[in-house]
Design a protein around this motif. Sequence first.
Motif, PDB file in Angstrom:
ATOM      1  N   ALA A 193      -5.726  -4.435  -3.640  1.00  0.00           N
ATOM      2  CA  ALA A 193      -4.503  -3.623  -4.144  1.00  0.00           C
ATOM      3  C   ALA A 193      -4.389  -4.024  -5.561  1.00  0.00           C
ATOM      4  CB  ALA A 193      -3.234  -4.429  -3.227  1.00  0.00           C
ATOM      5  N   GLU A 194      -4.650  -5.184  -6.166  1.00  0.00           N
ATOM      6  CA  GLU A 194      -4.522  -5.442  -7.349  1.00  0.00           C
ATOM      7  C   GLU A 194      -5.365  -4.541  -8.430  1.00  0.00           C
ATOM      8  OE1 GLU A 194      -2.586  -7.218  -9.533  1.00  0.00           O
ATOM      9  OE2 GLU A 194      -1.709  -9.221  -8.327  1.00  0.00           O
ATOM     10  N   ILE A 248      -2.925   2.780 -13.050  1.00  0.00           N
ATOM     11  CA  ILE A 248      -2.246   2.664 -14.112  1.00  0.00           C
ATOM     12  C   ILE A 248      -3.218   3.292 -15.378  1.00  0.00           C
ATOM     13  CG2 ILE A 248      -1.270   1.169 -16.029  1.00  0.00           C
ATOM     14  CD1 ILE A 248      -0.245  -0.555 -13.627  1.00  0.00           C
ATOM     15  N   MET A 272       4.352  -7.293  -4.634  1.00  0.00           N
ATOM     16  CA  MET A 272       2.861  -7.771  -4.863  1.00  0.00           C
ATOM     17  C   MET A 272       3.031  -9.571  -5.024  1.00  0.00           C
ATOM     18  SD  MET A 272       0.295  -6.070  -5.009  1.00  0.00           S
ATOM     19  CE  MET A 272      -0.729  -7.096  -5.719  1.00  0.00           C
ATOM     20  N   LEU A 309       2.797   5.212  -6.413  1.00  0.00           N
ATOM     21  CA  LEU A 309       2.289   4.921  -7.873  1.00  0.00           C
ATOM     22  C   LEU A 309       1.427   6.075  -8.022  1.00  0.00           C
ATOM     23  CD1 LEU A 309       2.489   3.460 -10.408  1.00  0.00           C
ATOM     24  CD2 LEU A 309       0.795   1.760  -9.591  1.00  0.00           C
ATOM     25  N   TYR A 346       0.704  -1.117  -0.041  1.00  0.00           N
ATOM     26  CA  TYR A 346      -0.174  -0.030   0.179  1.00  0.00           C
ATOM     27  C   TYR A 346       0.797   1.298  -0.029  1.00  0.00           C
ATOM     28  CZ  TYR A 346      -4.399  -2.236  -0.075  1.00  0.00           C
ATOM     29  OH  TYR A 346      -5.661  -2.828  -0.473  1.00  0.00           O
ATOM     30  N   ARG A 372      -4.044  -0.834  -8.422  1.00  0.00           N
ATOM     31  CA  ARG A 372      -3.033  -0.884  -9.267  1.00  0.00           C
ATOM     32  C   ARG A 372      -3.492  -0.610 -10.804  1.00  0.00           C
ATOM     33  NH1 ARG A 372       2.141  -4.511 -10.706  1.00  0.00           N
ATOM     34  NH2 ARG A 372       0.394  -6.101 -11.053  1.00  0.00           N
ATOM     35  N   LEU A 422       5.419  -2.378  -8.317  1.00  0.00           N
ATOM     36  CA  LEU A 422       5.243  -3.143  -7.285  1.00  0.00           C
ATOM     37  C   LEU A 422       5.030  -4.626  -7.686  1.00  0.00           C
ATOM     38  CD1 LEU A 422       1.650  -0.987  -6.134  1.00  0.00           C
ATOM     39  CD2 LEU A 422       4.000  -1.347  -5.315  1.00  0.00           C
ATOM     40  N   LEU A 454       1.493   1.427  -3.468  1.00  0.00           N
ATOM     41  CA  LEU A 454       0.515   2.168  -4.404  1.00  0.00           C
ATOM     42  C   LEU A 454       0.450   3.643  -4.190  1.00  0.00           C
ATOM     43  CD1 LEU A 454      -2.028  -0.539  -3.554  1.00  0.00           C
ATOM     44  CD2 LEU A 454      -1.076  -0.097  -5.745  1.00  0.00           C
TER      45      LEU A 454
END
Length: 690
Positions: A236-237, A244, A208, A191, A185, A240, A204, A188
């Motif tokens: 979290a996936e 992006i 990950m 990011l 996190y 992300r 990540l 993230l």
Amino acid sequence: MMSNGYSLRASVIDTLIRTKRPDVPMRVALRNTAAVVLPLAIGIYAGHPQVGIGIAAGALDTMFSDQPGPYQQRLIRLFLAALAAGAASLVGFLIGDLILPMSLACIACGFFGGLLVVFGPDIARVGMTSMLLLVITAATPTDFAHALSGGLLIFAGGMLLAMFSIAAWPLQRYRPERTALAAVYRGLADLARKPQKDGEAPGLSDAMNVLQDTLLGRHHAHGRAMEAFRVLLELAERIRLELIAMAELETRRDGMGEMFRNDAARVLTAVAEAIDAAEPPQRAERALATLQASERALLAGVTGMGLTAHIQALSGQLAAVVRNANWAGSRGEERAQRAETALPETLRSASALATLRANITPGSVAFRHAVRCAVVLTLAFVLSRHFDLPHGYWLPMTAAIVLRPDFAATFNFGLLRVVGTVLGLVLTTLLLRLTPDAAWAHIFLMGVLCVAFRYLAGAHYGIAVTALTGTVVVLLSFEGVDSNAAMFDRVLNTALGSGLALIAYVLWPSWERHRARSALSDMLGAYADYLDALAGPADRGRRHEVRMATRTARTNALASVERMRAEPGTPAVLQELAETLYANGNRVARTAMTLEALIDAGEVPAEWSHVGPFIREASNELRRQAEALTRAEGVAVPPTLREHQRALFEALSRVKDRELAEAVGRLTDRLTDNVDTIAHVVTRRSVAPA
């Protein structure tokens, strides 16, 4: 991206001066040192120094098996390391003075210990530990009763270190899981603040992978709090993907996307702090309220499937994260909701026996490493006995430590081992002269050196070896071994052992340049599989599994590129091919993840029936390039791919959702460019040596 080629001088200088941040928390270094020093001190002051030395040696040799992970996983790993150390010590004590049986033991231990690299570095350390203890204890053969007691003491030392490692289990049951989650996190949040540039690997990946293995791998923890952790993993996936996608789709110049991402970064940072501290996410709740207010202001009267949809999706996911962070806090066991998260196929463990059988072939890197370990360990042992080298066990011990599955690691470890040993012997001799000639002073000095060794091993191996050499010298001084008398012998045996390991690798190498095309082909094939999962599209669970497999393939390709860069004799054209394909593969990954984000926010739009066939065509072309790469031949992409993309864009120009049409148009155009570029690179460099 042209490679500069291999330079021995540059490699030596880089190896000696390159440092990294220490990756071992100081508390780990201190608890490992305590497991070494405390039994030694108690044994000396209780009048049983041999007992203290045996337990300290066992703890010292299993120290590096104390790696991050769930407590149950860590305990099993340390138990295996301690058991291997105890068993190898027993054999060494029993047959150490018998050349032929001991040679056979070196062959068996070297081969099977080296073969354990197929299970990863943590288990590989168990194999190396057994090799070390076998040759070290063979220097002092004894009868069965003393051999058994010595082996048990070394096993006890390993288990003492294990007990220290999991001592906080009842108090901090989920500490490893929370640490891994917090790291993701925080990544993230970074990011969100600073989107990555085109061509960079999606962020990540390493964090990950660690989190995935911690929460879903073998021997993971159980309990209701784990359900919240797994929900946070899935979120979290998805976050992300949204971040992006937002970075790719931001076309407005009013800074709306950047403002929202900064608000999201504050929520994610606060969530990471709450998870790490096992406390309710009160600060995250306040940051979430601010983000939701910004969302309402930014999106007033705005609809669509582009950036707007991703802002709305990200807001909902962040709200879910804050809720689950509360369940996963200090009262997570009582408040976590029930949820089922199936173990992804890519993480399901195959049979250990089947894995070993699959690698019993000369084409396997692990098999070659196992054979080299067996031959080098045995040869080093025989040479040390044949020439009756003083302190000769340092020769096979060094060879076992230095020999690695790849050239770069073997060269680096060998060089740093020699330099570190020389510096360590000189430094320790000086320190022993300066410290009082008393047991307490030597124990304190050993403790300081042991902490330095454990803490700095990941930062600079040469400095760590300096401290390790001092630790061993002080430990042996309690047995009456004079450090001055043994200095030259240890330096000579260390140099011979390192040289022997490097010669063995050169005589029967596993050059990465012969395997790089295969790793890159696997990466491109994984990207094609990912695109196939989007074409249908597959359900979210299936897309998650394929995305994980893509991440693994990309990580393997990067490792291959890095190893090849460090090898002598790598053709410059092949190095350029590998680096260029890896960079362009990252562009494919980013495009695919942005496409997935378009269908991850809610229901699949009806227009996807036009988009899916194009994605399928692109995946087929990418798979053809992957196959051509292994044959070292080029396959041009037919112009129909670009024609299909233009036809798709024309068809989407008539749909009502303009944001979706524009997003798909940009992304499919980019995907076409990605595939065309990869085909151009493969064709242009099809003559590169395999």
